[in-house]
Design a protein around this motif. Structure first.
Motif, short mmCIF file in Angstrom:
data_model
loop_
_atom_site.label_atom_id
_atom_site.label_comp_id
_atom_site.label_asym_id
_atom_site.label_seq_id
_atom_site.Cartn_x
_atom_site.Cartn_y
_atom_site.Cartn_z
N ALA A 296 123.00 48.38 106.23
CA ALA A 296 122.30 48.33 107.52
C ALA A 296 123.15 48.92 108.63
CB ALA A 296 121.90 46.88 107.85
N LEU A 297 124.44 48.61 108.63
CA LEU A 297 125.33 49.15 109.66
C LEU A 297 125.46 50.67 109.50
CD1 LEU A 297 127.10 48.44 112.05
CD2 LEU A 297 128.99 48.12 110.48
N PRO B 27 129.51 39.09 113.10
CA PRO B 27 129.29 39.63 111.76
C PRO B 27 129.22 41.15 111.72
CG PRO B 27 127.80 37.80 112.15
CD PRO B 27 128.47 38.11 113.45
N LEU B 28 128.65 41.77 112.76
CA LEU B 28 128.56 43.23 112.77
C LEU B 28 129.93 43.88 112.93
CD1 LEU B 28 125.31 43.97 114.78
CD2 LEU B 28 125.74 44.37 112.36
N ILE B 29 130.81 43.23 113.64
CA ILE B 29 132.15 43.79 113.86
C ILE B 29 132.89 43.92 112.53
CG2 ILE B 29 134.41 43.30 114.89
CD1 ILE B 29 132.83 42.16 117.31
N ALA C 35 132.15 41.85 103.44
CA ALA C 35 130.78 41.84 103.98
C ALA C 35 129.79 42.13 102.86
CB ALA C 35 130.65 42.88 105.08
N PRO C 36 128.61 41.50 102.91
CA PRO C 36 127.59 41.75 101.90
C PRO C 36 127.16 43.22 101.92
CG PRO C 36 126.99 39.88 103.29
CD PRO C 36 128.20 40.51 103.89
N PRO C 37 126.85 43.79 100.76
CA PRO C 37 126.45 45.20 100.69
C PRO C 37 125.24 45.54 101.56
CG PRO C 37 126.89 44.35 98.50
CD PRO C 37 126.96 43.19 99.44
N ASP C 38 124.26 44.63 101.64
CA ASP C 38 123.09 44.93 102.47
C ASP C 38 123.44 45.04 103.94
OD1 ASP C 38 123.57 42.19 102.44
OD2 ASP C 38 121.46 41.66 102.75
#
Length: 123
Positions: free
Chosen positions: A102-103, A86-88, A95-98
């Motif tokens: 965070a990234l 998911p981080l990639i 991807a969700p805005p939150d």
């Protein structure tokens, strides 16, 4: 990751051999079996054995995962599937805005830390 994934597939009482594990790893990598050579698989098996993640059955060419090997293989797969994957894709539009925020925060903090430590970018 493909090696750990193949080990998770091999969680059975029958064990696995160099050939069967190599086939699984090649399939998970999406490459022909000839791309992941017997020598590479032998090296990986030797490393897994010295780390105590697998053990060889006496008098055979069959291996079994140890209890520690099962825990580590499953942990690595879960970390990859639930955190890294998911981080990639976190900076891409679906991807969700939150998660995107965070990234971006992580990126700013890493940038700030490297600037304070006077670490330049890698060449």
């Amino acid at each position: 990751m493909a090696l750990f994934g193949a080990l998770c597939v091999g969680l059975n009482a029958l064990g696995f051999t160099n050939r069967s594990l190599r086939t699984q790893v090649s399939h998970l990598l999406g490459v022909p079996t000839t791309s992941y050579t017997v020598n590479q698989m032998s090296y990986d098996l030797a490393r897994l054995r010295t780390k105590g993640l697998i053990r060889r059955r006496p008098g055979t060419n069959t291996y079994d995962l140890t209890a520690q090997g099962q825990r580590i293989a499953i942990f690595c797969i879960k970390v990859h599937d639930r955190l890294l994957a998911p981080l990639i894709v976190a900076d891409q539009p679906p991807a969700p805005p939150d998660l995107q925020r965070a990234l971006a925060t992580i990126d700013r903090d890493v940038e700030s830390y490297t600037n304070r430590a006077r670490l330049g970018t890698a060449a």
